[in-house]
Design an enzyme around this catalytic site. Sequence first.
Site, PDB file in Angstrom:
ATOM      1  N   HIS A  77      55.093  46.890  -7.595  1.00  0.00           N
ATOM      2  CA  HIS A  77      55.556  48.013  -7.239  1.00  0.00           C
ATOM      3  C   HIS A  77      56.605  48.775  -7.981  1.00  0.00           C
ATOM      4  O   HIS A  77      56.518  49.953  -8.294  1.00  0.00           O
ATOM      5  CB  HIS A  77      56.198  47.900  -5.542  1.00  0.00           C
ATOM      6  CG  HIS A  77      56.611  49.102  -5.331  1.00  0.00           C
ATOM      7  ND1 HIS A  77      55.721  50.063  -4.328  1.00  0.00           N
ATOM      8  CD2 HIS A  77      57.860  49.657  -4.940  1.00  0.00           C
ATOM      9  CE1 HIS A  77      56.349  51.288  -4.113  1.00  0.00           C
ATOM     10  NE2 HIS A  77      57.772  51.024  -4.458  1.00  0.00           N
ATOM     11  N   TYR A 126      54.703  48.425 -12.408  1.00  0.00           N
ATOM     12  CA  TYR A 126      53.274  48.762 -12.781  1.00  0.00           C
ATOM     13  C   TYR A 126      52.519  47.715 -13.741  1.00  0.00           C
ATOM     14  O   TYR A 126      51.865  48.339 -14.680  1.00  0.00           O
ATOM     15  CB  TYR A 126      53.070  50.221 -13.221  1.00  0.00           C
ATOM     16  CG  TYR A 126      54.004  51.220 -12.170  1.00  0.00           C
ATOM     17  CD1 TYR A 126      53.037  51.976 -11.554  1.00  0.00           C
ATOM     18  CD2 TYR A 126      55.359  51.282 -12.123  1.00  0.00           C
ATOM     19  CE1 TYR A 126      53.321  52.784 -10.703  1.00  0.00           C
ATOM     20  CE2 TYR A 126      55.699  52.239 -11.188  1.00  0.00           C
ATOM     21  CZ  TYR A 126      54.810  53.249 -10.342  1.00  0.00           C
ATOM     22  OH  TYR A 126      55.235  54.107  -9.373  1.00  0.00           O
ATOM     23  N   SER A 150      54.247  56.006  -2.431  1.00  0.00           N
ATOM     24  CA  SER A 150      53.625  55.467  -1.438  1.00  0.00           C
ATOM     25  C   SER A 150      54.788  54.653  -0.515  1.00  0.00           C
ATOM     26  O   SER A 150      55.683  54.182  -1.340  1.00  0.00           O
ATOM     27  CB  SER A 150      52.524  54.300  -1.805  1.00  0.00           C
ATOM     28  OG  SER A 150      53.185  53.457  -2.728  1.00  0.00           O
ATOM     29  N   HIS A 151      54.521  54.498   0.746  1.00  0.00           N
ATOM     30  CA  HIS A 151      55.499  53.453   1.469  1.00  0.00           C
ATOM     31  C   HIS A 151      54.432  52.690   2.428  1.00  0.00           C
ATOM     32  O   HIS A 151      54.607  52.789   3.694  1.00  0.00           O
ATOM     33  CB  HIS A 151      56.622  54.476   2.062  1.00  0.00           C
ATOM     34  CG  HIS A 151      57.856  53.767   1.938  1.00  0.00           C
ATOM     35  ND1 HIS A 151      58.893  53.392   3.188  1.00  0.00           N
ATOM     36  CD2 HIS A 151      58.516  53.067   0.888  1.00  0.00           C
ATOM     37  CE1 HIS A 151      59.852  52.991   2.515  1.00  0.00           C
ATOM     38  NE2 HIS A 151      59.596  52.578   1.251  1.00  0.00           N
ATOM     39  N   ASP A 181      64.630  61.019  -5.060  1.00  0.00           N
ATOM     40  CA  ASP A 181      64.040  61.138  -6.486  1.00  0.00           C
ATOM     41  C   ASP A 181      64.028  62.530  -6.795  1.00  0.00           C
ATOM     42  O   ASP A 181      64.403  62.733  -8.213  1.00  0.00           O
ATOM     43  CB  ASP A 181      62.517  60.753  -6.516  1.00  0.00           C
ATOM     44  CG  ASP A 181      62.389  59.223  -6.554  1.00  0.00           C
ATOM     45  OD1 ASP A 181      63.391  58.487  -6.849  1.00  0.00           O
ATOM     46  OD2 ASP A 181      61.388  58.660  -6.274  1.00  0.00           O
ATOM     47  N   ASP A 227      68.591  57.231  -8.028  1.00  0.00           N
ATOM     48  CA  ASP A 227      68.527  56.797  -6.789  1.00  0.00           C
ATOM     49  C   ASP A 227      68.547  55.321  -6.716  1.00  0.00           C
ATOM     50  O   ASP A 227      68.076  54.526  -7.610  1.00  0.00           O
ATOM     51  CB  ASP A 227      67.110  57.421  -6.098  1.00  0.00           C
ATOM     52  CG  ASP A 227      66.662  56.872  -4.937  1.00  0.00           C
ATOM     53  OD1 ASP A 227      67.527  56.537  -4.080  1.00  0.00           O
ATOM     54  OD2 ASP A 227      65.387  56.632  -4.546  1.00  0.00           O
TER      55      ASP A 227
END
Length: 785
Positions: free
Chosen positions: A72, A75, A123-124, A146, A298
Site C-alpha cells: 500500500h 507500490y 482507495s480505502h 492530502d 499528512d
Amino acid sequence: MTTPTQANGSTPTPTRTPQCDTVARAKATPDTAQPWRELGLKQDEYARIREILGRRPTGCELAMYSVMWSEHCSYKSSKKHLSEQFGAKTTPEMRRHLLAGIGENAGVVDIGGGWAVTFKIESHNHPSFVEPYQGAATGIGGIVRDIVAMGARPVAVMDQLRFGTLDHPDTARVVTGVVAGIGGYGNCLGLPNVGGETVFDSSYQGNPLVNAGCIGVMRHEDLHLAAASGIGNQVVMFGARTGGDGIGGASVLASETFEEGGPSKRPSVQVGDPFTEKVLIECCLELFAAGVVEGISDFGAAGLSCATSELAASGDGGMFVDLDKVLLRDPTLTPEEILMSESQERMMAVVRPDALHRFTEIAQRHDVEFAVLGEVIEGDRLLIDWRGQRVVDVDPKTVAKDSPVYDRPYARPDWQDALQANTPDQLPRPSTPAELRAAALELLGSANLCSRAWITDQYDRFVQGNTAAAMPDDAGVIRVDEQTGLGVAIATDGSGRYTKLDPYAGGQLALAEAYRNVACSGAVPLAVTDCLNFGSPESPGSMWQLVQAMTGLADACRTLGVPVTGGNVSLYNETGQSGLIDSAIHPTPVVGVLGVHSDVSRVVRSGWPSAGLAIYLLGETRAELGGSAWADVAHAHLGGLPPAVDLDAERALAKVLIAGADAGILAAAHDLSEGGLIQALLEACLRNGIGAEVDLDEFLARDHLTMFEALFSETQARALVAVADGDPAAHLTALCTKHAVPHLRIGQTGTSNPAQALTIRGQFDIPLPEAKTHHQPPLAATFAD
C-alpha cells in the site's frame, strides 16, 4: 545535539514499561528472533533490511520498514510499470499545465487566471470491509488531508463504490456503513459530494471497493511541497492525539488478502472525527497563509513512520524526533505502536524557530493541540529516541523511497481465451415491441442502472454554494472564481466488466467515458487521476491484468493529451485460491478526469430542460454487446469483447460538445454508456420529467442495425444532445461536419401524451410515471432493514 522541548501539552507517564529495543541492544543481540513475517515482510525483504543497517533492526525500525515497504505504501509491485507507462509516456506538451505531479501528495494543474486545482483519488477498500463506517469515513478524511497538505482549500469530494450482490446477507452491512461514513464525514466537513458511481457485482462480495476523491483550489503562489529542509527547523506534530486505533491499519490491510482460514491480519481500523478535521483544515490554511511553515505532511497510512521518513527523505538534511513528545490518547502505547498508529486528523509541519511563536498563536486560536517533536539536523539520518534511548537510526530514503521494486512475472490467464470466445451473440434477444419495452424497463430498474438518489440524497451536494452541477449530471462542476465564473468539472468512471474481458481496452474505456462525461458538461479535459484496483500481484494473471490496463490507460492518455497527475494502486483485492477466473475482483481501473470551464454559468446538464427541442444522436453505433448491461441483467452473462476503443472519435466528439457549449447552443447533453441508447433516453427524460418522441428508422438504416442493437448496444464515443430548431440546430450540424462526427436528428423533447412519455415510434411508449417507478427500486428500504 540538543533535544527539542515540547511546545504545548504533555504526555502522561505510561503505566507499563516494556523493555526498549534500542539500537545498541540490536547491535549486541544480532540473533534475536523478530516477528518480520507477522508484520508482512518477506524473508528476502527482512534480509535486505539487515544488510542496509549492517545489523538487525530494532523493533521500531522493523515496524517502520514493515509499514513503509508494504504494498500500500511502497507500490513495490507496480512502481516499475507506473514509471514505464505514466512517467515515460507523458510528453512535454502534456506537462504544460502541470504544477505538481506523480510522487507528491496530489497532482496540481494550472487552470488559468492564476488559479490551480489539486485533485486525487485513493482507495480505502480493505478497512471499509472490516469496519464499513469508519473505513469509508477515514478514507474521505485522508484524501482531504492530502489536498490540504498541498496548500489548497478542499472544495468537493467524490466516491467510486463497488459492493457484492444485493441479495447477499453481508451486502447491507457494508453498503449502509460505507454510505453513512462518506456522508457523515463529508457533510460535517462542509464539502459537497458532486459525483461518483455505485456498482453491485458478486466479484466484489468479499472485497468491496471504496475509492474516495477530493478536489482542492489554490492560487499558484500557495502551492507547497512537503520536505524537511533547513537545519535547525522544528518538526511539529499537530491535530488529534495518537491512540491505538488503526495500528498498521490501511498499510497492512491493503497489502494482504482476506484468506479464509489464514492468519488474521486485521488490525483495528482508524476512527475519524470530522469536526477535529474541519478545525485542522482551517488551521493548516492559516499557517500556510501566514508563511510560518516550510511544509506540511499528512499522517496517512503508516502514521508517524510515514510522515517522518517521507519528510526527511525529501529534504536537505536529517531529522531527530523524540517520541516522548508525542501527544497520546493512550499512555500505554509502546514506541513501535506510536510509530505505526494510524490515528486520524494529524499533520506534521516543518517550522522555522523564529516562526514558532506565530505557529503557536494560530494553533491555539483554532484550539489545535501540538507538540515540537524534534528538528531538522545535519547529515542524512533519521534518528528517533524514546525515554532517552535511541530506537531508530536509519537513512530515511531507504525507508520511504528506496523500497523493494519487484518485476513480478505476469501472463495472460489460461481462462482468458475461453472468456472472450463466450460471446453474447447466441443469447436470446428481445425482438417484439413488447419484449423490447420489457427489457428497457428491466434495465432501468436493475441494481446498477436504477436511481442512486437513495445514496446521493445522504450527501450534501450544494454546501458552500459553488456547485454548478452534480449527480445525476454527467460530471460534477464547481465554481472556482466567483467574479469570472471560472470553474472545473470532474467525472470518475470504472469499467470492471469491460476490463475483465480485455484489460488493455478496459483501462482505455474508463478514461474515454470520464473524458466524454467532462466534455458533455462543456468543460475542456485537462488532466487525469486514477485508482487501480486489482487482485494479488503474486498471481501472474492478476499482474497481467494490471500491466495491460496501465499500458492501455497510458497510451490513451498520450493520444488524448491528458496526463496522469497521480493516484493510487490497490492490490490484493481477492479471496481464496489465487489464479482462478473468479478468485479476484473484476479488475477495476477507476479514472477521474478534470476539465476546465471558462464560465460555469454555461454548464450543460444531462436532462431535457423543456419541450420542443430537437434531439440529435452524435457518433456511430455498432452491434457491441460484450460486457453490456443487457447481457448482465437479462442473462447474468459476461463474455466476448468489450466495445471497441476509438480515441480519435472520442476527441472529435469532445470538440463538438465543448464548442457547442461555448456557443450556448446545447440545451442538454448526455453520454451513452451502460445500457446504451435506451437507458440514456430514459435518464434524460426522467431528469426533469419531460418526455421525448423518437424515430429510429433512419438511424437503423444508416448503421445497419436491428432495433434491439440500436437500443442496447454500448458503442463508445456517442452522446445525445438537445438543441433548439433553427440556428442552433444548424450550428450543431456545422460543428459535426467540421469535426467529422456522425450525427442524426432522431426526435424531439416533449410528447403529446398528457402523462409525458418516452415514445419510440412504431415500437412502444413508456409513460414517465411508470419509468420513474421502475427507476426507484426499494433498495434503501431493503438496506434499512
